[in-house]
Design a protein around this motif. Structure first.
Motif, short mmCIF file in Angstrom:
data_model
loop_
_atom_site.label_atom_id
_atom_site.label_comp_id
_atom_site.label_asym_id
_atom_site.label_seq_id
_atom_site.Cartn_x
_atom_site.Cartn_y
_atom_site.Cartn_z
N LEU A 73 8.28 11.32 16.58
CA LEU A 73 7.09 10.54 16.27
C LEU A 73 6.02 11.41 15.62
O LEU A 73 5.32 10.98 14.70
N GLU A 74 5.89 12.65 16.10
CA GLU A 74 4.93 13.57 15.50
C GLU A 74 5.31 13.91 14.06
O GLU A 74 4.45 13.97 13.18
N ALA A 75 6.61 14.11 13.83
CA ALA A 75 7.07 14.41 12.48
C ALA A 75 6.92 13.20 11.56
O ALA A 75 6.70 13.34 10.35
N LEU A 76 7.02 12.01 12.13
CA LEU A 76 6.93 10.77 11.36
C LEU A 76 5.50 10.40 11.01
O LEU A 76 5.25 9.68 10.03
N LYS A 77 4.56 10.91 11.79
CA LYS A 77 3.16 10.50 11.66
C LYS A 77 2.61 10.58 10.23
O LYS A 77 2.03 9.60 9.74
N PRO A 78 2.74 11.70 9.51
CA PRO A 78 2.14 11.75 8.16
C PRO A 78 2.69 10.69 7.22
O PRO A 78 1.93 10.09 6.44
N GLY A 79 3.99 10.43 7.28
CA GLY A 79 4.59 9.42 6.41
C GLY A 79 4.08 8.03 6.70
O GLY A 79 3.77 7.26 5.78
N LEU A 80 3.98 7.68 7.97
CA LEU A 80 3.49 6.34 8.33
C LEU A 80 2.03 6.17 7.95
O LEU A 80 1.63 5.13 7.43
N GLU A 81 1.22 7.18 8.21
CA GLU A 81 -0.20 7.09 7.84
C GLU A 81 -0.36 6.90 6.34
O GLU A 81 -1.16 6.08 5.88
N ASP A 82 0.41 7.68 5.57
CA ASP A 82 0.30 7.59 4.11
C ASP A 82 0.78 6.25 3.59
O ASP A 82 0.19 5.69 2.64
N LEU A 83 1.85 5.70 4.18
CA LEU A 83 2.35 4.39 3.73
C LEU A 83 1.34 3.30 4.03
O LEU A 83 1.11 2.41 3.20
N LEU A 84 0.73 3.33 5.21
CA LEU A 84 -0.27 2.33 5.56
C LEU A 84 -1.46 2.41 4.60
O LEU A 84 -2.00 1.39 4.17
N GLU A 85 -1.85 3.62 4.25
CA GLU A 85 -2.97 3.79 3.32
C GLU A 85 -2.59 3.33 1.92
O GLU A 85 -3.38 2.68 1.23
N ALA A 86 -1.37 3.63 1.49
CA ALA A 86 -0.93 3.22 0.16
C ALA A 86 -0.89 1.71 0.03
O ALA A 86 -1.24 1.15 -1.00
N ARG A 87 -0.46 1.04 1.09
CA ARG A 87 -0.34 -0.42 1.04
C ARG A 87 -1.70 -1.09 1.14
O ARG A 87 -1.85 -2.25 0.79
N ALA A 88 -2.70 -0.35 1.59
CA ALA A 88 -4.05 -0.93 1.71
C ALA A 88 -4.65 -1.20 0.35
O ALA A 88 -5.63 -1.93 0.22
N GLY A 89 -4.06 -0.62 -0.73
CA GLY A 89 -4.62 -0.78 -2.06
C GLY A 89 -4.22 -2.05 -2.78
O GLY A 89 -4.52 -2.19 -3.96
N LEU A 90 -3.52 -2.97 -2.11
CA LEU A 90 -3.07 -4.20 -2.76
C LEU A 90 -4.28 -5.07 -3.12
O LEU A 90 -4.93 -5.63 -2.25
N GLN A 91 -4.59 -5.15 -4.40
CA GLN A 91 -5.75 -5.88 -4.87
C GLN A 91 -5.39 -7.33 -5.22
O GLN A 91 -4.21 -7.68 -5.32
N ASP A 92 -6.43 -8.15 -5.40
CA ASP A 92 -6.21 -9.58 -5.67
C ASP A 92 -5.94 -9.82 -7.15
O ASP A 92 -6.72 -10.47 -7.84
N HIS A 93 -4.84 -9.29 -7.62
CA HIS A 93 -4.44 -9.55 -8.99
C HIS A 93 -3.00 -10.06 -9.02
O HIS A 93 -2.22 -9.85 -8.09
N THR A 94 -2.68 -10.75 -10.10
CA THR A 94 -1.34 -11.34 -10.24
C THR A 94 -0.61 -10.80 -11.46
O THR A 94 0.55 -11.14 -11.68
N ASP A 95 -1.26 -9.96 -12.24
CA ASP A 95 -0.67 -9.40 -13.45
C ASP A 95 0.50 -8.48 -13.10
O ASP A 95 0.40 -7.66 -12.18
N ALA A 96 1.60 -8.61 -13.82
CA ALA A 96 2.81 -7.82 -13.52
C ALA A 96 2.54 -6.33 -13.64
O ALA A 96 3.03 -5.54 -12.82
N ASP A 97 1.77 -5.91 -14.63
CA ASP A 97 1.49 -4.48 -14.80
C ASP A 97 0.67 -3.94 -13.63
O ASP A 97 0.90 -2.83 -13.15
N ALA A 98 -0.30 -4.72 -13.17
CA ALA A 98 -1.13 -4.28 -12.05
C ALA A 98 -0.30 -4.21 -10.77
O ALA A 98 -0.46 -3.29 -9.95
N LEU A 99 0.57 -5.18 -10.58
CA LEU A 99 1.45 -5.17 -9.41
C LEU A 99 2.40 -3.97 -9.45
O LEU A 99 2.70 -3.36 -8.43
N ALA A 100 2.86 -3.64 -10.65
CA ALA A 100 3.72 -2.46 -10.80
C ALA A 100 2.95 -1.19 -10.45
O ALA A 100 3.50 -0.28 -9.82
#
Length: 235
Positions: A73-100
């Motif tokens: 769990l300690e080794a996993l911690k940085p990866g999980l924190e970074d993934l949660l932060e990365a997914r927090a950037g989902l903005q309210d757009h529908t454009d394919a390029d922005a989603l990419a």
């Protein structure tokens, strides 16, 4: 939901030694464990493998961690924190390029931690030490974010109605499976242009999966009248 995941997986276990030497030893153990888990998988990694690679004794291991599960769990911690932060950037757009572009950020993050994230998924698949529950909670956190995004777009009139919980689950499963198969499993880390190519396809699929806004009845009637209007009679 996110706080539940963090409480289960990314909260630091209380260090058993607070001095500089103890912190160095703890960091050595975590680095060694990360390498061992990536090489052998969760089930086949032994505490002996970890301490041998770290160059410390088993007694020293137990001064810092109670079990293999805890150090994983300690080794996993940085990866999980970074993934949660990365997914927090989902903005309210529908454009394919922005989603990419959003997907590129996620896949790059996954790539940086690809070995330990792959091991977590494989440990979850065989239900080792409760990692199936952890994985499902993490997945639920990502799905909830996507569902909230779909509902906001619908409320703003930018997409049509739909089964948003199921659509969010399907879209999330696609990203998750692609990341595992195309980034986690290969022998080498994918180059950035490969990640961008994958992300472009995912962005396009997400864009096409969004429910279209239905035409209004006024628009429909106007279109129907225009289509059925007779041409003027010839003189």
């Amino acid at each position: 939901m996110e706080s539940d995941v963090l409480a289960l997986a990314v909260t630091d276990p209380a260090p058993k030694s607070g001095n500089a030497r103890g912190r160095r030893t703890r960091a050595q153990l975590v680095d060694a464990a990360t390498a061992c888990f990536g090489e052998y998988g969760y089930e086949r990694t032994r505490i002996q493998d970890i301490v041998t690679r770290a160059g410390v004794s088993q007694g020293n291991f137990y001064r810092h961690f109670e079990s293999k599960r805890e150090i994983f769990l300690e080794a996993l911690k940085p990866g999980l924190e970074d993934l949660l932060e990365a997914r927090a950037g989902l903005q309210d757009h529908t454009d394919a390029d922005a989603l990419a572009a959003d997907t590129v950020l996620y896949l790059r993050t996954y790539s940086r931690h690809r070995h330990i994230l792959r091991v977590m998924r494989e440990a979850a698949a065989v239900r080792s030490d409760g990692f199936d529950e952890l994985w499902l909670q993490l997945r639920s956190s990502f799905v909830a974010r996507t569902q909230s995004w779909l509902e906001r777009l619908h409320a703003a009139g930018r997409i049509g109605d739909g089964d948003f919980p199921q659509l969010a689950a399907v879209l999330g499963a696609m990203v998750e499976q692609v990341a595992y198969v195309q980034i986690g499993l290969p022998d080498r880390t994918p180059r950035d242009e490969e990640i961008q190519r994958i992300a472009r396809v995912i962005g396009d699929v997400w864009h096409r999966a969004l429910p279209p806004v239905p035409r209004t009845s006024t628009t429909t009637k106007t279109a129907t009248k225009t289509a059925t209007k007779k041409p003027p009679a010839k003189k």
